[in-house]
Write a protein that holds these residues in place. Structure first.
Motif, mmCIF file in Angstrom:
data_model
loop_
_atom_site.group_PDB
_atom_site.id
_atom_site.type_symbol
_atom_site.label_atom_id
_atom_site.label_comp_id
_atom_site.label_asym_id
_atom_site.label_seq_id
_atom_site.Cartn_x
_atom_site.Cartn_y
_atom_site.Cartn_z
ATOM 1 N N VAL A 1 -37.796 7.957 36.331
ATOM 2 C CA VAL A 1 -38.532 6.735 36.034
ATOM 3 C C VAL A 1 -38.929 6.662 34.571
ATOM 4 O O VAL A 1 -38.666 5.674 33.891
ATOM 5 N N GLN A 2 -39.522 7.744 34.065
ATOM 6 C CA GLN A 2 -40.017 7.732 32.686
ATOM 7 C C GLN A 2 -38.923 7.504 31.652
ATOM 8 O O GLN A 2 -39.041 6.595 30.833
ATOM 9 N N PRO A 3 -37.825 8.305 31.697
ATOM 10 C CA PRO A 3 -36.773 8.068 30.706
ATOM 11 C C PRO A 3 -36.231 6.639 30.763
ATOM 12 O O PRO A 3 -36.030 6.011 29.732
ATOM 13 N N ILE A 4 -36.028 6.132 31.967
ATOM 14 C CA ILE A 4 -35.466 4.784 32.084
ATOM 15 C C ILE A 4 -36.441 3.767 31.512
ATOM 16 O O ILE A 4 -36.063 2.852 30.768
ATOM 17 N N ILE B 1 -28.503 19.546 32.293
ATOM 18 C CA ILE B 1 -27.620 18.502 32.826
ATOM 19 C C ILE B 1 -28.055 17.143 32.285
ATOM 20 O O ILE B 1 -27.239 16.297 31.919
ATOM 21 N N GLY B 2 -29.365 16.956 32.209
ATOM 22 C CA GLY B 2 -29.873 15.711 31.650
ATOM 23 C C GLY B 2 -29.429 15.519 30.214
ATOM 24 O O GLY B 2 -29.135 14.396 29.791
ATOM 25 N N ILE B 3 -29.321 16.632 29.477
ATOM 26 C CA ILE B 3 -28.952 16.550 28.066
ATOM 27 C C ILE B 3 -27.555 15.976 27.886
ATOM 28 O O ILE B 3 -27.298 15.237 26.931
ATOM 29 N N ILE B 4 -26.644 16.293 28.834
ATOM 30 C CA ILE B 4 -25.291 15.717 28.732
ATOM 31 C C ILE B 4 -25.407 14.200 28.626
ATOM 32 O O ILE B 4 -24.775 13.567 27.778
ATOM 33 N N PHE B 5 -26.254 13.637 29.472
ATOM 34 C CA PHE B 5 -26.343 12.176 29.504
ATOM 35 C C PHE B 5 -27.131 11.623 28.320
ATOM 36 O O PHE B 5 -26.731 10.633 27.715
ATOM 37 N N THR B 6 -28.250 12.270 27.989
ATOM 38 C CA THR B 6 -29.046 11.715 26.884
ATOM 39 C C THR B 6 -28.298 11.831 25.560
ATOM 40 O O THR B 6 -28.405 10.942 24.718
ATOM 41 N N SER B 7 -27.528 12.918 25.375
ATOM 42 C CA SER B 7 -26.766 13.043 24.121
ATOM 43 C C SER B 7 -25.759 11.911 24.023
ATOM 44 O O SER B 7 -25.579 11.309 22.959
ATOM 45 N N ILE B 8 -25.071 11.644 25.146
ATOM 46 C CA ILE B 8 -24.082 10.563 25.127
ATOM 47 C C ILE B 8 -24.791 9.232 24.882
ATOM 48 O O ILE B 8 -24.311 8.391 24.109
ATOM 49 N N LEU B 9 -25.958 9.073 25.482
ATOM 50 C CA LEU B 9 -26.709 7.819 25.299
ATOM 51 C C LEU B 9 -27.069 7.615 23.826
ATOM 52 O O LEU B 9 -26.816 6.548 23.253
ATOM 53 N N LEU B 10 -27.624 8.661 23.204
ATOM 54 C CA LEU B 10 -28.030 8.520 21.803
ATOM 55 C C LEU B 10 -26.816 8.344 20.896
ATOM 56 O O LEU B 10 -26.841 7.546 19.949
ATOM 57 N N ALA B 11 -25.735 9.076 21.208
ATOM 58 C CA ALA B 11 -24.511 8.909 20.417
ATOM 59 C C ALA B 11 -23.995 7.482 20.578
ATOM 60 O O ALA B 11 -23.515 6.865 19.622
ATOM 61 N N ALA B 12 -24.123 6.946 21.802
ATOM 62 C CA ALA B 12 -23.642 5.584 22.055
ATOM 63 C C ALA B 12 -24.440 4.572 21.253
ATOM 64 O O ALA B 12 -23.886 3.600 20.724
ATOM 65 N N PHE B 13 -25.761 4.808 21.135
ATOM 66 C CA PHE B 13 -26.563 3.904 20.295
ATOM 67 C C PHE B 13 -26.015 3.903 18.869
ATOM 68 O O PHE B 13 -25.921 2.867 18.224
ATOM 69 N N GLN B 14 -25.642 5.095 18.401
ATOM 70 C CA GLN B 14 -25.217 5.197 17.006
ATOM 71 C C GLN B 14 -23.828 4.609 16.783
ATOM 72 O O GLN B 14 -23.621 3.829 15.845
ATOM 73 N N THR B 15 -22.876 4.979 17.640
ATOM 74 C CA THR B 15 -21.541 4.390 17.464
ATOM 75 C C THR B 15 -21.592 2.900 17.757
ATOM 76 O O THR B 15 -20.919 2.111 17.109
ATOM 77 N N GLY B 16 -22.425 2.532 18.735
ATOM 78 C CA GLY B 16 -22.583 1.111 19.054
ATOM 79 C C GLY B 16 -23.138 0.340 17.875
ATOM 80 O O GLY B 16 -22.677 -0.760 17.556
ATOM 81 N N ALA B 17 -24.109 0.947 17.200
ATOM 82 C CA ALA B 17 -24.714 0.271 16.045
ATOM 83 C C ALA B 17 -23.696 0.077 14.933
ATOM 84 O O ALA B 17 -23.746 -0.905 14.195
ATOM 85 N N MET B 18 -22.741 1.021 14.843
ATOM 86 C CA MET B 18 -21.687 0.839 13.830
ATOM 87 C C MET B 18 -20.863 -0.395 14.157
ATOM 88 O O MET B 18 -20.514 -1.183 13.271
ATOM 89 N N GLY B 19 -20.591 -0.568 15.456
ATOM 90 C CA GLY B 19 -19.871 -1.768 15.880
ATOM 91 C C GLY B 19 -20.672 -3.021 15.571
ATOM 92 O O GLY B 19 -20.135 -4.029 15.100
ATOM 93 N N VAL B 20 -21.971 -2.930 15.810
ATOM 94 C CA VAL B 20 -22.853 -4.067 15.533
ATOM 95 C C VAL B 20 -22.787 -4.428 14.062
ATOM 96 O O VAL B 20 -22.660 -5.589 13.690
ATOM 97 N N ILE C 1 -38.339 7.656 21.777
ATOM 98 C CA ILE C 1 -38.950 8.985 21.704
ATOM 99 C C ILE C 1 -40.467 8.889 21.742
ATOM 100 O O ILE C 1 -41.135 9.700 22.381
ATOM 101 N N LEU C 2 -40.996 7.863 21.077
ATOM 102 C CA LEU C 2 -42.449 7.697 21.106
ATOM 103 C C LEU C 2 -42.932 7.625 22.547
ATOM 104 O O LEU C 2 -43.908 8.250 22.929
ATOM 105 N N PHE C 3 -42.216 6.874 23.369
ATOM 106 C CA PHE C 3 -42.699 6.698 24.730
ATOM 107 C C PHE C 3 -42.385 7.877 25.621
ATOM 108 O O PHE C 3 -43.120 8.180 26.543
ATOM 109 N N ILE C 4 -41.294 8.549 25.306
ATOM 110 C CA ILE C 4 -40.997 9.760 26.066
ATOM 111 C C ILE C 4 -42.072 10.811 25.820
ATOM 112 O O ILE C 4 -42.543 11.469 26.738
ATOM 113 N N SER C 5 -42.471 10.948 24.565
ATOM 114 C CA SER C 5 -43.422 12.015 24.254
ATOM 115 C C SER C 5 -44.784 11.710 24.871
ATOM 116 O O SER C 5 -45.509 12.608 25.258
#
Lengths: 356, 303
Positions: A12-15, A292-311, A330-334
């Motif tokens: 719930v929190q990460p989402i 296991i969560g890190i696999i997904f969060t790393s891809i998510l953050l990488a996607a923000f970055q590659t996505g932003a390049m597309g933007v 990150i502010l809200f996660i912490s």
């Protein structure tokens, strides 16, 4: 049933944080007068729109994931390793030099390079751990300082003794690696390389270590309650040092696969400019140090970055929209972190049996 | 080219200012028990908002005020997350740095419509202030006179902070909060209030540091122009043991190294080693001086 509920609760929190991050991003995009939906569509396309972009995202996620895994182990042991950047750079430069100058067939160069990269990153991190254990120099500070020393030293190496002088432009970089020492690409013409498998394997291995080995249990105990760990006869210093070595080693591996898999040479700044180290830390925090969560969060953050390049390629919205979204996330996660901790404490005070 | 001459000292004083101001801000936070990794981001925000303020008001005074104000807003966000929501201060600091980098670059595009850097030749930088008597003294005049007002302010701030910590009641209370918040609270001190006060002051100082960076030294803003100075300030703060005069000394060391490494580019010496020196020195210094109250608490706070 309880396990499912536990899983949902941890999701719930990460989402929620991701949602708030995206909302803030929307506000910022609207502020520059661009279409929010259109921009997010471009971001999606830039990250996952075609097979090529998808593999680019995976390639970018590779070092982030490895660094995040290393940090996760350190965090779990209750030590804040802020030195991933230096460990990564020092590992990478050592691996590069070995892979260039070792007189051996390509495959040996590659393997020895990887081993050296891990070892050097680990030892650099271990030094900070040793200074904490022996001289009580706070890790938080020493690892931060070590970053500068490592990055500057690597920068010196490639701008003077090991600089590539074959080309006309005197860039601060080493010569190109021999083609036989390159990490293979997973798909021809795509940027994702074999390092991605290393990252996934490392995640699974770390999951197994934390979950099923005595060492993992010791790490967990030390992180959650150092006093109890000491009472239980755990050699605190040994666990801390092992954790530091492993976390530095993974950071070193991250730098090494980035060089062997995509740059094929050590270029000054190529590892520090994309902010892999800090992004890795964010991935760890986002996943609450779960491998296991890190696999997904790393891809998510990488996607923000590659996505932003597309933007940036296709709209007027600058690349940095990704930084804004990530930072808010990150502010809200912490904020959640300590809230949970606080709640747990209250429960502990009220009733004696633990919820977990 | 000479390696050591008077202009080296003069440029050291210029280099020192942003580091010193930010480090003093960091010290305030550390003294109330909060380790502020977000200095880098705060200074960057200060640098940007100083340029924005100058662009829209045309007044340097208002520009500096605006920079301080925006930085205070940012540091209040930091305060709310760390004290209000009890988030880990290091995590929040890291997030603030990212947010600052993202938002300033973003706003650069949104407000000025440019990418990378904003430069306006109409824009006036901070004036050079000549001190009446000192400027006529041959050697001292060259060194100490003709800096921007913020340079002098930085040194005054260091002294004021020293007086505040060790000569005023509020200062003692602030120190008490940092040493033992629980004991301070049981004495009836408003711990939260003092912490917020310290963080707000840190915001003001970082805003000034940013203004000196963007208006005092170059009169322009470039993306990520702090280039790690916030982290250097953090190191200067640690090396100075969060003591205002210690910070003054350590900031000088960093400023001198900065100035020397620029000078050394004229020689064929690798500048990386001179840049590395302050960090090595800090590590060596940490072998000898230890903060008693940090050593035990550090591992706990790292969770």
């Amino acid at each position: 049933m309880a396990a499912v509920r536990e899983l949902c609760k941890s999701l719930v929190q990460p989402i929620l944080a991701v949602m708030i991050g995206l909302l803030t991003g929307a506000v910022v995009i609207a502020a520059v007068g661009e279409s929010v939906v259109g921009t997010y569509q471009e971001m999606w396309k830039g990250a996952f729109g075609s097979f090529y972009f998808f593999t680019s995202t995976m390639a970018r996620a590779t070092p982030i994931m490895l660094i995040a895994l290393g940090l996760a182990l350190a965090f779990r042991a209750g030590v804040f390793n802020m030195g991933a950047e230096g460990q990564m750079v020092l590992g990478a430069i050592s691996a590069t030099l070995v892979a260039i100058y070792l007189p051996a067939p390509g495959i040996v160069k590659m393997l020895v390079g990887i081993i050296v990269g891990i070892t050097v990153g680990g030892l650099w991190s271990l030094l900070a751990g040793y200074m904490e254990a022996k001289f009580r120099i706070p890790l938080l500070i020493s690892t931060l300082l070590f970053n500068y020393i490592a990055v500057l030293f690597a920068s010196y190496l490639v701008s003077d003794p090991f600089q590539d002088r074959t080309g006309s432009a005197a860039l601060a970089q080493t010569v190109m690696l021999d083609k036989s020492a390159w990490l293979p690409k997973l798909f021809a013409g795509m940027s994702v390389h074999a390092g991605f498998f290393f990252a996934i394997a490392a995640a699974l291995l770390l999951f197994w270590v934390i979950r099923f080995t005595p060492f993992g249990y010791e790490v967990k105990m030390l992180g959650q309650n150092p006093l109890f760990a000491r009472y239980g006869g755990i050699n605190q210093i040994k666990v801390m040092l092992t954790g530091m070595f492993a976390s530095g080693g993974l950071a070193g591996l991250a730098g090494t696969v980035e060089v062997l898999g995509s740059h094929y040479r050590f270029v000054d700044g190529a590892l520090t400019v994309p902010n892999f180290a800090w992004t890795g830390m964010m991935a760890t925090l986002l996943a609450n140090s779960n491998p296991i969560g890190i696999i997904f969060t790393s891809i998510l953050l990488a996607a923000f970055q590659t996505g932003a390049m597309g933007v940036e390629r296709n709209t007027e919205v600058p690349l940095e929209v990704a930084s804004v979204i990530q930072a808010v996330l990150i502010l809200f996660i912490s904020a959640k972190f300590s809230y949970d901790w606080w709640k747990k404490r209250k429960v502990k005070g009220g009733e004696s049996h633990g919820a977990a | 080219m000479e390696l050591l001459d008077l202009s080296l000292i003069s440029s050291t004083i210029r280099m020192v200012t942003p580091i010193l101001l930010a480090a003093l801000g960091g010290a305030l936070c550390t003294r109330v028990g909060i380790f502020n990794v977000g200095l880098e981001g705060l200074v960057l925000v200060g640098a940007f908002s100083a340029i924005v303020g100058n662009h829209f008001t045309g007044s340097l005074f208002l520009a500096i005020l605006f920079a301080a104000l925006i930085c205070v807003l940012f540091s209040l966000l930091f305060a709310y997350m760390t004290i209000g929501l009890k988030a880990n201060e290091i995590v929040v600091g890291v997030a603030i740095n990212f947010l600052a980098l993202g938002l300033t670059t973003f706003a650069l595009r949104a407000i000025f419509g440019v990418k990378g850097a904003f430069y306006d030749k109409e824009m006036a930088g901070l004036p050079k202030l000549d001190i009446p008597v000192i400027k006529d003294i041959p050697v001292l005049g060259d060194i100490f006179s003709g800096h921007s007002p913020l340079v002098y302010l930085a040194f005054i701030a260091a002294i004021l902070l020293y007086l505040f910590f060790y000569r005023t009641v509020t200062g003692f209370r602030v120190l008490a909060v940092g040493m033992n918040p629980v004991a301070a609270r049981s004495l009836g001190l408003k711990v939260t209030g003092l912490q917020v006060l310290a963080i707000t002051m840190c915001g003001v100082l970082c805003g000034l540091a940013g203004a000196q960076l963007s208006l005092g030294q170059v009169t322009m803003f470039t993306e990520g122009m702090t280039a790690g100075r916030g982290f250097i300030a953090l190191v200067a703060m640690m090396m100075g043991q969060s003591h205002p005069l210690g910070i003054l000394a350590s900031s000088f060391l960093f400023g001198l190294m900065d100035a020397i490494s620029i000078r050394l580019q004229g020689f064929s010496l690798p500048t990386q080693f001179t840049s590395m020196l302050p960090y090595l020195l800090t590590i060596v210094a940490m072998f000898f001086v230890k903060e008693k109250n940090r050593a035990g608490g550090n591992q706990q706070s790292s969770r």
